[in-house]
Design an enzyme around this catalytic site. Sequence first.
Site, PDB file in Angstrom:
ATOM      1  N   GLY A   1       0.810  -1.212   0.000  1.00 54.09           N
ATOM      2  CA  GLY A   1       0.000   0.000   0.000  1.00 54.09           C
ATOM      3  C   GLY A   1       0.844   1.263   0.000  1.00 54.09           C
TER       4      GLY A   1
ATOM      5  N   ASN B   1      -8.294   3.969   8.452  1.00 55.01           N
ATOM      6  CA  ASN B   1      -7.718   2.821   9.165  1.00 55.01           C
ATOM      7  C   ASN B   1      -7.854   2.921  10.682  1.00 55.01           C
ATOM      8  OD1 ASN B   1      -5.792   4.893   8.152  1.00 55.01           O
ATOM      9  ND2 ASN B   1      -4.430   3.954   9.643  1.00 55.01           N
TER      10      ASN B   1
ATOM     11  N   GLN C   1      -7.754  -0.162   3.290  1.00 60.59           N
ATOM     12  CA  GLN C   1      -8.638  -0.742   4.304  1.00 60.59           C
ATOM     13  C   GLN C   1      -9.940  -1.271   3.703  1.00 60.59           C
ATOM     14  OE1 GLN C   1      -8.321  -1.345   7.623  1.00 60.59           O
ATOM     15  NE2 GLN C   1      -6.200  -0.656   7.568  1.00 60.59           N
TER      16      GLN C   1
ATOM     17  N   SER D   1      -3.552  -3.353  -0.702  1.00 57.02           N
ATOM     18  CA  SER D   1      -2.447  -4.126  -0.138  1.00 57.02           C
ATOM     19  C   SER D   1      -2.947  -5.493   0.327  1.00 57.02           C
ATOM     20  CB  SER D   1      -1.848  -3.355   1.035  1.00 57.02           C
ATOM     21  OG  SER D   1      -0.817  -4.095   1.633  1.00 57.02           O
ATOM     22  N   ALA D   2      -2.201  -6.547  -0.016  1.00 59.62           N
ATOM     23  CA  ALA D   2      -2.672  -7.915   0.234  1.00 59.62           C
ATOM     24  C   ALA D   2      -2.789  -8.260   1.714  1.00 59.62           C
ATOM     25  CB  ALA D   2      -1.735  -8.922  -0.451  1.00 59.62           C
ATOM     26  N   HIS D   3      -1.877  -7.749   2.538  1.00 52.53           N
ATOM     27  CA  HIS D   3      -1.848  -8.241   3.926  1.00 52.53           C
ATOM     28  C   HIS D   3      -3.001  -7.724   4.766  1.00 52.53           C
ATOM     29  CE1 HIS D   3      -0.102  -4.839   6.406  1.00 52.53           C
ATOM     30  NE2 HIS D   3       0.263  -4.422   5.218  1.00 52.53           N
TER      31      HIS D   3
ATOM     32  N   THR E   1      11.932  -7.776 -10.667  1.00 57.07           N
ATOM     33  CA  THR E   1      11.410  -9.129 -10.836  1.00 57.07           C
ATOM     34  C   THR E   1      10.129  -9.297 -10.025  1.00 57.07           C
ATOM     35  OG1 THR E   1      13.637  -9.957 -11.163  1.00 57.07           O
ATOM     36  CG2 THR E   1      11.979 -11.574 -10.515  1.00 57.07           C
TER      37      THR E   1
ATOM     38  N   CYS F   1       1.542   2.546  12.881  1.00 60.94           N
ATOM     39  CA  CYS F   1       2.690   3.394  12.593  1.00 60.94           C
ATOM     40  C   CYS F   1       2.858   4.483  13.631  1.00 60.94           C
ATOM     41  CB  CYS F   1       2.536   4.028  11.224  1.00 60.94           C
ATOM     42  SG  CYS F   1       1.666   2.982  10.100  1.00 60.94           S
TER      43      CYS F   1
END
Length: 423
Positions: free
Chosen positions: A72, A181, A209, A229-231, A267, A355
Amino acid sequence: MDKFIYLDNAATTKTSPTVVEAMLPYFSEYYGNASGIYGIGVKSREAVNRSREIIASTIGARPEEIYFTAGGTESDNWALKAAAEMFCSFRADNTEAGLLHGSNAENSAGLGHSDQKQIKNHLITTKIEHHAILHTCEYLEKAGIEVTYLNVDENGLVRLEELEQAIRPETFLISVMFANNEVGSLQPIREIGEIAKKYGILFHTDAVQAYGQLPIDVEELHIDLMSASAHKLNGPKGVGFLYIRRNLRIRSFMHGGAQERHRRAGTENVPGIVGFGQAAKEAAETMETRAAYETRLRDYLIDRVLKEIPYTRLNGHRTRRLPNNANFSFQFVEGETLLIMLDMEGICGSSGSACTSGSLDPSHVLLALGLPEDIAHGSLRLTLSAETTKEELDITVEKIKQIVERLRVMSPQYEDFRKRLPE
Ligand SMILES: *Cc1c(COP(=O)(O)O)cnc(C)c1O
């Protein structure tokens, strides 16, 4: 590790076992570079493209509008910095030559060096964005970009009139997060998209979110750029995407190889991208039932806490919030102490965003909602998952009750307050 109750799903989520399972072969079996022309390289490339197709289909986009990133934060940085570069003289090589003949000359089209009228240097965002947006804006300000930070109302919602009033002829971008968030508030994204479209301004949304929790259609909502964002949806950490509307001449962010159609070199994180695709698919399939389940539990938690613990407020809108988000302020209580004591009971919560914890500043989001500093300091964010149970919430509420009571007994402010209460 002992059993614990995990209520910090806005910070990150558990990677789903089926996601891990989908990823594993791409570490040890199909480990080829996706640029390779041999068999296992092709396998990797096909897997990356399958994930791209799955993800595109979940937001009403085309596969070629999805660019994989490292999360993200990268997507947010890319969207803002590259949009700024597209419209104004801000760029790393800020020289006339750079403007005219930069390596991304094709992307400075519209800049028309001789036509100064085309240069736009103003962007609009909000005071409650994630630091990935706010700190990027501060960086852009140092480079000469003007930024308007919109206020929010006491529920954490942007006022559309204020947004419209902030628009100038030089405004090139509106960036407003889909869902907050910390307090979970859901912004009027459709209306913001319509305003952006009406004025011909790019619209970016940090949907980190919201993606996987709420239905999103980039066409219906007039979104030009979107970060995810995947997580945050039971996928792996370190992989995200930026949706870039077709025909937008956003330049590359990472310079290097030709990956991601020359726009994001490096990559490909094939296992991560495969995991993201699987997580996106699962999130889309379970979205409706999961949201209903989490909303029910969230409301149960909110009702109990507000009813059973005095001098407590709910931060954010009562209903217009993420299905899994609850955020409270307990008067006369220090949030960090509450968190530490909850941790000793095996309960994982947060005082705001991951954060900001560790810093003693009160959350910028709670301050923007108009909370006084001392109340903002006493806040607790609990974010649920599909695996959260009512029993876990019952234990959590009892523990919060006990701890808050204990902390208040020790608080001189609370004692003063009690003395002033009428008998
Ligand atoms: C978590 C989060 C981010 C950062 O995403 P990462 O993948 O952790 O870099 C950005 N914006 C919001 C709203 C978030 O919740």
